[in-house]
Design an enzyme around this catalytic site. Structure first.
Site, PDB file in Angstrom:
ATOM      1  N   ARG A  33       1.002  -1.062   0.096  1.00  0.00           N
ATOM      2  CA  ARG A  33       0.068  -0.079  -0.011  1.00  0.00           C
ATOM      3  C   ARG A  33       0.924   1.171  -0.145  1.00  0.00           C
ATOM      4  O   ARG A  33       2.031   1.299   0.362  1.00  0.00           O
ATOM      5  CB  ARG A  33      -0.862   0.015   1.190  1.00  0.00           C
ATOM      6  CG  ARG A  33      -1.987  -1.093   1.235  1.00  0.00           C
ATOM      7  CD  ARG A  33      -2.671  -1.024   2.773  1.00  0.00           C
ATOM      8  NE  ARG A  33      -3.547  -2.164   2.709  1.00  0.00           N
ATOM      9  CZ  ARG A  33      -3.338  -3.335   3.099  1.00  0.00           C
ATOM     10  NH1 ARG A  33      -1.947  -3.370   3.928  1.00  0.00           N
ATOM     11  NH2 ARG A  33      -4.109  -4.460   3.429  1.00  0.00           N
ATOM     12  N   LYS A  61      -3.207  -0.416   7.389  1.00  0.00           N
ATOM     13  CA  LYS A  61      -4.341  -0.652   7.805  1.00  0.00           C
ATOM     14  C   LYS A  61      -4.679  -1.374   9.249  1.00  0.00           C
ATOM     15  O   LYS A  61      -5.528  -0.856   9.927  1.00  0.00           O
ATOM     16  CB  LYS A  61      -5.428  -1.419   6.807  1.00  0.00           C
ATOM     17  CG  LYS A  61      -5.563  -0.764   5.480  1.00  0.00           C
ATOM     18  CD  LYS A  61      -6.667  -1.376   4.867  1.00  0.00           C
ATOM     19  CE  LYS A  61      -7.251  -0.638   3.537  1.00  0.00           C
ATOM     20  NZ  LYS A  61      -8.084  -1.362   2.693  1.00  0.00           N
ATOM     21  N   HIS A 146      -1.981   2.656  -6.458  1.00  0.00           N
ATOM     22  CA  HIS A 146      -2.367   1.262  -6.055  1.00  0.00           C
ATOM     23  C   HIS A 146      -2.179   0.191  -7.078  1.00  0.00           C
ATOM     24  O   HIS A 146      -2.409  -0.981  -6.866  1.00  0.00           O
ATOM     25  CB  HIS A 146      -3.939   1.263  -5.623  1.00  0.00           C
ATOM     26  CG  HIS A 146      -4.854   1.642  -7.022  1.00  0.00           C
ATOM     27  ND1 HIS A 146      -5.172   3.027  -7.403  1.00  0.00           N
ATOM     28  CD2 HIS A 146      -5.321   0.901  -7.816  1.00  0.00           C
ATOM     29  CE1 HIS A 146      -5.916   2.952  -8.504  1.00  0.00           C
ATOM     30  NE2 HIS A 146      -6.163   1.766  -8.859  1.00  0.00           N
ATOM     31  N   ARG A 149       0.230  -2.707  -6.608  1.00  0.00           N
ATOM     32  CA  ARG A 149      -0.479  -3.669  -5.657  1.00  0.00           C
ATOM     33  C   ARG A 149      -1.276  -4.723  -6.235  1.00  0.00           C
ATOM     34  O   ARG A 149      -1.230  -6.009  -5.957  1.00  0.00           O
ATOM     35  CB  ARG A 149      -1.065  -3.197  -4.287  1.00  0.00           C
ATOM     36  CG  ARG A 149      -1.547  -3.902  -3.284  1.00  0.00           C
ATOM     37  CD  ARG A 149      -2.040  -3.303  -2.069  1.00  0.00           C
ATOM     38  NE  ARG A 149      -2.622  -4.091  -1.191  1.00  0.00           N
ATOM     39  CZ  ARG A 149      -1.964  -4.843  -0.159  1.00  0.00           C
ATOM     40  NH1 ARG A 149      -0.633  -4.690  -0.028  1.00  0.00           N
ATOM     41  NH2 ARG A 149      -2.695  -5.605   0.615  1.00  0.00           N
ATOM     42  N   HIS A 172      -3.706  -9.017   3.752  1.00  0.00           N
ATOM     43  CA  HIS A 172      -5.076  -9.099   3.934  1.00  0.00           C
ATOM     44  C   HIS A 172      -5.801  -9.708   5.155  1.00  0.00           C
ATOM     45  O   HIS A 172      -5.231 -10.655   5.653  1.00  0.00           O
ATOM     46  CB  HIS A 172      -5.772  -9.795   2.749  1.00  0.00           C
ATOM     47  CG  HIS A 172      -5.451  -8.971   1.302  1.00  0.00           C
ATOM     48  ND1 HIS A 172      -5.494  -9.677   0.222  1.00  0.00           N
ATOM     49  CD2 HIS A 172      -5.205  -7.931   1.189  1.00  0.00           C
ATOM     50  CE1 HIS A 172      -5.164  -8.952  -0.849  1.00  0.00           C
ATOM     51  NE2 HIS A 172      -4.926  -7.837  -0.193  1.00  0.00           N
ATOM     52  N   TYR A 181      -8.427  -9.796  -6.249  1.00  0.00           N
ATOM     53  CA  TYR A 181      -7.420 -10.083  -7.209  1.00  0.00           C
ATOM     54  C   TYR A 181      -7.590 -11.194  -7.953  1.00  0.00           C
ATOM     55  O   TYR A 181      -6.815 -11.484  -8.884  1.00  0.00           O
ATOM     56  CB  TYR A 181      -6.051  -9.829  -6.377  1.00  0.00           C
ATOM     57  CG  TYR A 181      -5.523  -8.484  -5.694  1.00  0.00           C
ATOM     58  CD1 TYR A 181      -5.421  -7.602  -6.263  1.00  0.00           C
ATOM     59  CD2 TYR A 181      -5.870  -8.629  -4.192  1.00  0.00           C
ATOM     60  CE1 TYR A 181      -5.515  -6.149  -5.395  1.00  0.00           C
ATOM     61  CE2 TYR A 181      -5.728  -7.416  -3.581  1.00  0.00           C
ATOM     62  CZ  TYR A 181      -5.330  -6.392  -4.259  1.00  0.00           C
ATOM     63  OH  TYR A 181      -5.193  -5.230  -3.282  1.00  0.00           O
TER      64      TYR A 181
END
Length: 295
Positions: A33, A61, A146, A149, A172, A181
């Protein structure tokens, strides 16, 4: 990012300022990120003690520390950047990448501050304009932070890496995030479907019977094939009778080999043809032998 864009980017990477080029190399492999990339610590590179390397970072995050394995080549790039920062700022700057003074200058004048995401992507946009980096349609590529990624996630999916490994690598929280993805580029899908059908290209007369182009033209191709083709399994091929023609009225499998919807590959077609010729020859020989012995 499409592969043709990645090829052009790699071709012109050395035209970026060295610190920015190293940032791009890190993101191409790791898929961070943007906040994670910009805030990498100067001491982020870790050895596993067995000749391998890891990169340690703060997950943007989830606000926790995370590590991911990296290649020896990327470890060398990071070591070069560490030496660059230490030479400039000594121990007065604790991050791997720094910002620049006078953003609109052609030179990279380093400052002991974090680079902004706008500055990072601005370097890539200028590179795209300078070297006319375009996608397949001829449109100038609009770099966004982004995209690296997403590209890493998609490449790993396309390479057959298990989903739980990708989830761990990208950091994640849930499998559902990784599934974002799990799409295949049109070109990848096209190659896979063509590979699947590569050997199944002749009909019952040995004539080429390629699939219609529309069957290979979207991400719903495999589902389309399952829903719209009978796909009856045969010993030496398969049935390509469209479902719109209704149910097949051939009572048993033997009749399939003389049906115009039967598909096989050229090798098996030749085998089947030669085997039938052998059967006919064997029957004739048997009849002659029986006739001779009965007399």
């Amino acid at each position: 990012m499409p592969e043709e864009v990645m090829r052009q980017l790699n071709q012109h990477l050395d035209s970026l300022h060295e610190p920015v080029m190293r940032m791009v190399l890190v993101d191409i492999e790791c898929g961070f990120r943007i906040g994670e990339l910009l805030r990498l610590k100067l001491d982020c590179l870790k050895s596993n003690g067995k000749g391998g390397w890891y990169i340690q970072y703060q997950m943007y995050k989830m606000k926790k520390e995370h590590t991911k394995p990296i290649s020896n080549e990327l470890a060398g790039v990071i070591q070069e950047q560490q030496a660059y920062i230490r030479k400039l700022f000594g121990n007065n700057f604790s991050y791997l990448f720094c910002g620049r003074a006078r953003q609109h200058s052609k030179e990279f004048i380093p400052e002991p501050k974090l680079m902004t995401s706008a500055s990072f992507v601005g370097n890539l946009k200028r590179l795209a304009q300078q070297f006319e980096i375009k996608d397949q349609s001829g449109k100038l590529w609009d770099f966004q932070t982004h995209q690296f990624r997403h590209t890493v996630g998609t490449r790993m999916i396309n390479a057959g890496v298990p989903q739980h490994i990708i989830q761990r690598y990208l950091g994640h929280e849930s499998p559902e995030m990784t599934m974002l993805y799990a799409h295949i580029f049109d070109e990848t899908l096209r190659k896979e479907v063509e590979k699947y059908h590569e050997l199944k290209v002749v009909n019952f007369q040995g004539e080429t019977a390629e699939l219609d182009e529309t069957i290979l033209s979207s991400n719903d191709d495999l589902e389309w094939f399952k829903k719209n083709v009978q796909a009856r399994a045969l010993e030496h091929g398969y049935c390509a009778r469209p479902k719109v023609l209704g149910d097949c009225d051939i009572p048993d499998f033997d009749g399939c080999y003389n049906c115009p919807h039967w598909r096989t590959n050229k090798t098996l077609y030749q085998f089947k043809r030669h085997f039938r010729a052998y059967q006919q020859c064997f029957r004739k020989s048997s009849k002659l032998w029986l006739a001779a012995t009965s007399s």
